[in-house]
Design an enzyme around this catalytic site. Structure first.
Site, PDB file in Angstrom:
ATOM      1  N   GLY A  30      40.923  43.426  43.187  1.00  0.00           N
ATOM      2  CA  GLY A  30      41.827  42.326  43.250  1.00  0.00           C
ATOM      3  C   GLY A  30      43.211  42.541  44.258  1.00  0.00           C
TER       4      GLY A  30
ATOM      5  CB  ILE B   7      44.422  47.495  43.247  1.00  0.00           C
ATOM      6  CG1 ILE B   7      44.638  47.154  41.856  1.00  0.00           C
ATOM      7  CG2 ILE B   7      44.667  48.957  43.300  1.00  0.00           C
ATOM      8  CD1 ILE B   7      43.825  47.749  40.558  1.00  0.00           C
TER       9      ILE B   7
ATOM     10  CE  LYS C 261      35.114  43.396  41.652  1.00  0.00           C
ATOM     11  NZ  LYS C 261      35.913  42.805  40.307  1.00  0.00           N
TER      12      LYS C 261
HETATM   13  N1  HSE Z   1      35.099  38.340  38.229  1.00  0.00           N
HETATM   14  C1  HSE Z   1      36.085  39.438  38.913  1.00  0.00           C
HETATM   15  C2  HSE Z   1      36.634  40.302  37.876  1.00  0.00           C
HETATM   16  C3  HSE Z   1      37.021  38.800  39.918  1.00  0.00           C
HETATM   17  O1  HSE Z   1      36.683  39.775  36.694  1.00  0.00           O
HETATM   18  O2  HSE Z   1      36.937  41.374  37.979  1.00  0.00           O
HETATM   19  C4  HSE Z   1      37.649  39.777  40.545  1.00  0.00           C
HETATM   20  O3  HSE Z   1      36.664  40.615  41.448  1.00  0.00           O
END
Ligand code: HSE
Length: 414
Positions: A129, A131, A200
């Site tokens: 997000g 960061i 990620k």
């Molecule tokens: N659904 C993701 C989360 C949103 O909860 O981290 C951010 O990538």
């Protein structure tokens, strides 16, 4: 004047437009030229929006407008995004995205197109997000060989686990709140089953180790099997359960990588990360551990990363500053059966004192855990470090002695 288009006006898209216009004057100073959003692409109508005149439904309007030099893709998924991003890069436009599914599945290909066309493909918002993590790994830690990356990479599951641990809240109720707050994916299965965290860690591992890691090759487990009983045993061990994505450099030029709930000792910086916060630990051979912490999901934190990439793309419009990694066959990913760590194990049996001896005989040196609400016939313990293959064999041996293994959670040492 740089003209920008935003694809998608959902949570992140509307946040991107909001942050852009709120900070426009400052952004222009940083970019060194005037900026404006010329188009917003969405299939829906927004007649009452202050930006109503910018909405279009046809991507070709954006693609064929030579004034548009930077496109922010915040639609998510692959269905429309992949084609839009690929054709935008091929048309010589820079693209920034928050779309982790896209980068994890197609990153190597899109980076190559960006390089060939001498434009940028940036994706800071795809991990963590708000960061800053992609740029720091790529630009600030480049003096290091990165030995390991591990993190709490999904805000929704961390929010749910925090609510369960602190308030004893039911899983479904906590998920509902996370959805209302705009943290969860459109289909929250991607969050709770670890798929989002997997995308990620694939992006981070590709960046750190220079070869594309595809999600389908990564061992992935979510949090749906974590029980309050495990939370309690683990607390008695002085630890917390967190959903962790981790990737580490091994010998023979291999990497180990996985996503799973893990027992993290309270002394670790990762154990104190709660609610929607994410934390990413990067272990460099010169820096040692560096930890990045902040809000990992939500409208404005994610928009912050998108807008900052827009400014970077404008500033560097005449040179390819893309981050890069190579496409790869996946033979450098070590089979997960060889992943080694300690394990928390819970078993149930009729005679717990007899089974205690069995456990000691099979697992050797273990630490038994005790809780106030321990059911009769239930035992929980932590083993020494062993591989996945070894622990599975030992669990089978315990089961052959009439005990049932009811939970197994890896214990990580960060
Ligand atoms: N659904 C993701 C989360 C949103 O909860 O981290 C951010 O990538």
């Amino acid at each position: 004047m740089a003209k920008i288009a935003v694809l998608g006006y959902g949570v992140v898209g509307s946040g991107t437009v909001e942050v852009f216009y709120k900070n426009k004057e400052n952004l222009e100073k940083k970019a060194g030229e005037p900026l404006d959003i010329k188009y917003i692409l969405d299939v829906r109508d927004f007649p009452n929006s202050p930006y109503a005149d910018k909405f279009v439904k046809d991507f070709d309007v954006i693609l064929n407008d030579p004034e548009v030099t930077v496109i922010a893709e915040v639609i998510g998924g692959l269905k429309f995004s992949y084609g839009y991003v690929k054709s935008a890069l091929e048309a010589g436009k820079s693209v920034v995205t928050s779309n982790k599914e896209l980068v994890a599945a197609k990153g190597a290909e899109l980076l190559q197109i960006a390089k060939d066309k001498n434009v940028n493909f940036f994706f800071e918002a795809s991990v963590g997000g708000g960061i800053p993590i992609i740029k720091p790994i790529h630009a600030c830690l480049e003096a290091n060989e990165i030995d390991e990356i591990a993190g709490i990479l999904n805000g929704t599951t961390n929010f749910i686990l925090t609510k369960m641990i602190r308030e004893g809240m039911d899983f479904g109720e906590a998920l509902k709140i996370a959805q209302e707050l705009g943290y969860a994916e459109h289909d929250p299965t991607a969050d709770v089953e670890g798929i989002d965290a997997c995308r990620k860690i694939c992006i981070l591992a590709s960046l750190a180790f220079g070869r594309h890691v595809y999600p389908e090759n990564v061992h992935t487990e979510g949090i749906t099997k974590v029980t309050l009983s495990d939370v309690e045993y683990v607390e008695s061990y002085g630890a917390k359960i967190k959903l962790i994505g981790c990737a580490r450099r091994e010998d023979n030029d291999e990497i180990s990588i996985g996503v799973f709930p893990a027992v993290i000792k309270d002394e670790s910086q990762l154990a104190g990360v709660n609610d929607v916060f994410n934390a990413i630990l990067v272990r460099g051979d010169a820096t040692g551990d560096v930890v990045f912490y902040g809000k990992g999901a939500g409208k404005l934190p994610t928009a912050s990363a998108v807008v900052s990439d827009i400014v970077s793309a404008v500033k560097h419009s005449d040179t390819s500053r893309s981050l890069t990694w190579q496409d790869s066959t996946q033979d450098f990913i070590r089979p997960f059966d060889r992943f080694d760590c300690a394990h928390y194990i819970r078993i149930s049996a009729n005679d717990d004192s007899a089974v205690k001896e069995t456990v000691k005989n099979i697992f050797g040196d273990v630490q038994f855990l005790v809780t106030k609400n321990q059911s009769k016939g239930e035992l929980a313990f932590v083993t020494s470090v062993m591989t996945e293959q070894e622990v599975k064999t030992k669990c089978d041996d315990v089961a052959k002695q009439g005990a049932e293994v009811t939970a197994r959670i890896r214990v990580l040492d960060y």
